[in-house]
Design a protein around this motif. Structure first.
Motif, PDB file in Angstrom:
ATOM      1  N   GLU A 100      -2.206   4.036   1.920  1.00  0.00           N
ATOM      2  CA  GLU A 100      -0.773   3.505   2.073  1.00  0.00           C
ATOM      3  C   GLU A 100       0.200   4.611   2.692  1.00  0.00           C
ATOM      4  O   GLU A 100       0.139   5.585   2.374  1.00  0.00           O
ATOM      5  CB  GLU A 100      -0.405   3.000   0.847  1.00  0.00           C
ATOM      6  N   VAL A 158      -2.052  16.220  -1.208  1.00  0.00           N
ATOM      7  CA  VAL A 158      -0.811  16.193  -0.690  1.00  0.00           C
ATOM      8  C   VAL A 158      -0.115  17.601  -0.971  1.00  0.00           C
ATOM      9  O   VAL A 158       0.730  17.967  -0.438  1.00  0.00           O
ATOM     10  CB  VAL A 158      -0.037  15.067  -0.731  1.00  0.00           C
ATOM     11  N   ALA A 186       7.562  -1.627   4.483  1.00  0.00           N
ATOM     12  CA  ALA A 186       8.215  -2.022   5.741  1.00  0.00           C
ATOM     13  C   ALA A 186       8.705  -3.270   5.398  1.00  0.00           C
ATOM     14  O   ALA A 186       8.477  -3.803   4.358  1.00  0.00           O
ATOM     15  CB  ALA A 186       7.088  -2.001   6.885  1.00  0.00           C
ATOM     16  N   GLY A 198       3.279   3.631   3.657  1.00  0.00           N
ATOM     17  CA  GLY A 198       4.766   3.252   3.440  1.00  0.00           C
ATOM     18  C   GLY A 198       5.168   1.791   3.261  1.00  0.00           C
ATOM     19  O   GLY A 198       4.168   1.040   3.530  1.00  0.00           O
TER      20      GLY A 198
HETATM   21  C1  FA5 Z   1      10.183   3.588   0.128  1.00  0.00           C
HETATM   22  O1  FA5 Z   1      10.707   4.615   0.064  1.00  0.00           O
HETATM   23  C2  FA5 Z   1      11.080   2.582   0.937  1.00  0.00           C
HETATM   24  N1  FA5 Z   1      12.253   3.303   1.390  1.00  0.00           N
HETATM   25  C3  FA5 Z   1      10.079   2.362   2.282  1.00  0.00           C
HETATM   26  C4  FA5 Z   1      10.655   1.323   2.973  1.00  0.00           C
HETATM   27  C5  FA5 Z   1      11.791   1.318   4.138  1.00  0.00           C
HETATM   28  C6  FA5 Z   1      10.560  -0.058   2.906  1.00  0.00           C
HETATM   29  C7  FA5 Z   1      12.123   0.692   4.930  1.00  0.00           C
HETATM   30  C8  FA5 Z   1      11.161  -0.947   3.779  1.00  0.00           C
HETATM   31  C9  FA5 Z   1      11.963  -0.799   4.689  1.00  0.00           C
HETATM   32  P1  FA5 Z   1       7.932   3.728  -0.914  1.00  0.00           P
HETATM   33  O2  FA5 Z   1       8.548   4.236  -2.336  1.00  0.00           O
HETATM   34  O3  FA5 Z   1       6.817   3.038  -1.022  1.00  0.00           O
HETATM   35  O4  FA5 Z   1       8.790   3.076  -0.013  1.00  0.00           O
HETATM   36  O5  FA5 Z   1       7.628   5.083  -0.099  1.00  0.00           O
HETATM   37  C10 FA5 Z   1       7.165   5.000   1.114  1.00  0.00           C
HETATM   38  C11 FA5 Z   1       6.071   6.090   1.413  1.00  0.00           C
HETATM   39  O6  FA5 Z   1       6.624   7.440   1.288  1.00  0.00           O
HETATM   40  C12 FA5 Z   1       4.810   5.928   0.578  1.00  0.00           C
HETATM   41  O7  FA5 Z   1       4.045   5.085   0.960  1.00  0.00           O
HETATM   42  C13 FA5 Z   1       4.172   7.288   0.766  1.00  0.00           C
HETATM   43  O8  FA5 Z   1       3.455   7.527   2.099  1.00  0.00           O
HETATM   44  C14 FA5 Z   1       5.364   8.065   0.910  1.00  0.00           C
HETATM   45  N2  FA5 Z   1       5.830   8.606  -0.438  1.00  0.00           N
HETATM   46  C15 FA5 Z   1       6.490   8.041  -1.497  1.00  0.00           C
HETATM   47  N3  FA5 Z   1       6.296   8.852  -2.644  1.00  0.00           N
HETATM   48  C16 FA5 Z   1       5.736  10.010  -2.451  1.00  0.00           C
HETATM   49  C17 FA5 Z   1       5.520  11.121  -3.053  1.00  0.00           C
HETATM   50  N4  FA5 Z   1       5.817  11.192  -4.266  1.00  0.00           N
HETATM   51  N5  FA5 Z   1       4.913  12.054  -2.520  1.00  0.00           N
HETATM   52  C18 FA5 Z   1       4.161  11.968  -1.035  1.00  0.00           C
HETATM   53  N6  FA5 Z   1       4.390  10.882  -0.603  1.00  0.00           N
HETATM   54  C19 FA5 Z   1       5.253   9.966  -0.983  1.00  0.00           C
END
Ligand code: FA5
Length: 343
Positions: free
Chosen positions: A285, A329, A289, A287
């Motif tokens: 995964e 990571v 979108a 992110g």
């Molecule tokens: C978001 O943060 C949303 N802001 C993304 C988004 C943007 C959705 C615009 C729609 C439109 P999420 O919590 O799933 O979504 O985080 C997105 C990505 O950030 C994750 O898939 C991962 O690749 C990265 N990420 C999130 N948390 C962590 C973490 N603790 N450590 C490393 N990578 C992370």
């Protein structure tokens, strides 16, 4: 008579010095010419018996000569101190390879960030920055996530007090925090990416850290649709990985996009077989979108349904993990030199 004598002493020492081969001989020579009982010092003492005019002239010459004698002796001293072995030590072998200086190098996160920026500027995107300490409003409320919204729980972060002592400043949990801020000041058409640091209160594991990077994309204009989102992402991935990468959009939920997706790519560490990096899922995964929720457009002052747009927030470390086949990571921020020196 005095002048002749001085000249004779000068001539004599110039010859004597040539015969000197060691420090002992030089010491004797110095004694002979400048010692208390030496002819020259005795001669200097006798100057006081001369008539004033003569004393002045000969005195000057005598002092000059004394300096010259000292110079000759000191010169010899310097020569003798460079013994044969000293010379050997100072010998420079210009054929020996030079010492390699270790110069610093970029952290893989910076390398990936620059790669991303290059690709997106090539596609006409602007690179936008935002603060790492953000107001609760931009990090959550403006993104349709009011205080009681359950989606906040997934992005628990670290809170700070503002100047009034109220705890409403957050270490931003997502680069989406820049969306509303940017749109308040700009009208579509717009295309931006926002690479930057994010923070979350996480129980860390191989794919989650408390500090990580995301890069946000935000495109808004007329008639922007999911096809654009997928195509831009696909173009980006194939340029980034220099090969075709499979992408997968899964239905998801974010308060600020409608519809929303989780965005996956095939794990390039294991090639889709299953490994620690993808937690044996074969997909990683990257992110979230989706299409920008009209409520967000409205919150920044755009007319509802006048524009459409897409946005995503991808994890930058996850891209670096794929690119360099890194399976944890937490290594990026571990400060472990054995790790960092591999790049
Ligand atoms: C978001 O943060 C949303 N802001 C993304 C988004 C943007 C959705 C615009 C729609 C439109 P999420 O919590 O799933 O979504 O985080 C997105 C990505 O950030 C994750 O898939 C991962 O690749 C990265 N990420 C999130 N948390 C962590 C973490 N603790 N450590 C490393 N990578 C992370």
């Amino acid at each position: 008579m005095f002048i002749e004598k001085i000249e004779k002493i000068k001539e004599q020492i110039s010859q004597d010095i040539l015969k000197i081969k060691d420090n002992q001989a030089l010491f004797e020579l110095e004694k002979k010419y400048l010692g208390r009982k030496s002819e020259f010092v005795g001669f200097l003492k006798n100057l006081k018996n001369l008539a004033p005019e003569e004393r002045k002239q000969i005195g000057e010459l005598a002092n000059k000569t004394k300096l010259e004698i000292l110079n000759i002796i000191n010169g010899k001293k310097a020569d003798l101190s460079k013994t044969g072995s000293d010379m050997e030590k100072e010998r420079i072998d210009v054929t020996i390879p030079g010492k390699k200086r270790s110069v610093g190098h970029l952290n893989p996160i910076s390398i990936v960030r620059r790669d991303i920026e290059d690709i997106f500027t090539g596609m006409g995107f602007e690179i936008v920055d935002g603060p790492e300490i953000e107001t609760e409003f931009y990090n959550f409320d403006a993104l349709n996530m009011p205080a009681d919204h359950p989606a906040r729980e997934m992005q628990d972060t670290f809170w700070l007090k503002d100047k009034k002592g109220e705890e409403n400043l957050a270490m931003r949990s997502q680069t989406s925090a820049v969306q509303a801020k940017y749109m308040e000041k700009h009208k579509p058409p717009l295309r931006i990416i926002v690479p930057g640091k994010c923070f979350r209160r996480e129980a860390t594991d191989t794919t989650h850290d408390h500090t990580f990077y995301q890069f946000e994309a935000l495109v808004a204009g007329e008639n922007i649709n999911v096809g654009h989102l997928k195509q831009v992402a696909q173009d980006f991935f194939s340029q980034f990985f220099q090969k075709e990468i499979k992408v997968r959009l899964r239905p998801s939920y974010f308060p600020f996009t409608e519809p929303s997706f989780e965005f996956d790519i095939t794990c390039t560490v294991c090639g889709g077989v299953g490994c620690r990096a993808c937690k044996y899922n074969k997909w990683l995964e990257l992110g979230g979108a989706g299409m920008v929720n009209q409520s967000v457009f409205e919150a920044v002052g755009y007319k509802r349904n006048q524009y459409t747009g897409f946005a995503w927030g991808f994890g930058l470390e996850r891209l670096a993990m794929m690119k360099y086949k890194i399976d944890d990571v937490r290594l990026f921020h571990s400060g472990d030199l054995r790790f960092i020196r591999q790049f």
